[in-house]
Scaffold this motif. Sequence first.
Motif, PDB file in Angstrom:
ATOM      1  N   SER A  72      19.533   9.141  45.844  1.00 58.35           N
ATOM      2  CA  SER A  72      18.502   8.097  45.760  1.00 58.35           C
ATOM      3  C   SER A  72      17.749   8.104  44.436  1.00 58.35           C
ATOM      4  N   THR A  74      16.268   7.296  41.067  1.00 59.04           N
ATOM      5  CA  THR A  74      16.172   6.046  40.316  1.00 59.04           C
ATOM      6  C   THR A  74      15.587   6.233  38.917  1.00 59.04           C
ATOM      7  N   CYS A  97      22.388   5.007  41.033  1.00 57.60           N
ATOM      8  CA  CYS A  97      21.171   4.287  41.403  1.00 57.60           C
ATOM      9  C   CYS A  97      20.070   4.381  40.354  1.00 57.60           C
ATOM     10  N   CYS A 126      23.063   0.080  37.877  1.00 57.06           N
ATOM     11  CA  CYS A 126      21.693  -0.293  38.240  1.00 57.06           C
ATOM     12  C   CYS A 126      20.707  -0.098  37.087  1.00 57.06           C
TER      13      CYS A 126
END
Length: 147
Positions: A72, A74, A97, A126
């Motif tokens: 997860s 970022t 991500c 991303c």
Amino acid sequence: WMCSLTSNEPAVRATLLGCRAVTSLDLSSHLLDAANLDICCSACPNMRTLHLASAAITSDSGLVRWLDACPSLTKLDLFNTEMGTDTLSHVARHCPCVTHLTLGGAECPEAINEKTIMSICKHMKCLKSLDLDLESGETAPLHVICE
């Protein structure tokens, strides 16, 4: 100066293992060996923001395991963190991500090259912001906004 997690490892281990909901961690300017990276890896599966600016990472493989365990993630700050091209390539391939990435500094100028940047652009779908400060003395830091 460099802080070491090993200076109070039992407290760090207890804190991290007791707080599995940690989503943001700043270990800038810390000494991170393989054992401490493994603690972080097992303790922080929900990590979203990781700051490692100027950290002394003594185990590239430990960092790779940690990044693999944080799907997860970022925001990743690796400014002035000594690492090789292979580690940066792994970051590009296994941190899909990540939306904000900071690289560069005096510790890894040879790792930041055209091939690495191309790998980042290819694999980090991303990515919205890439900060590169190569400290060449002649140019300003490069900030790329990805659309």
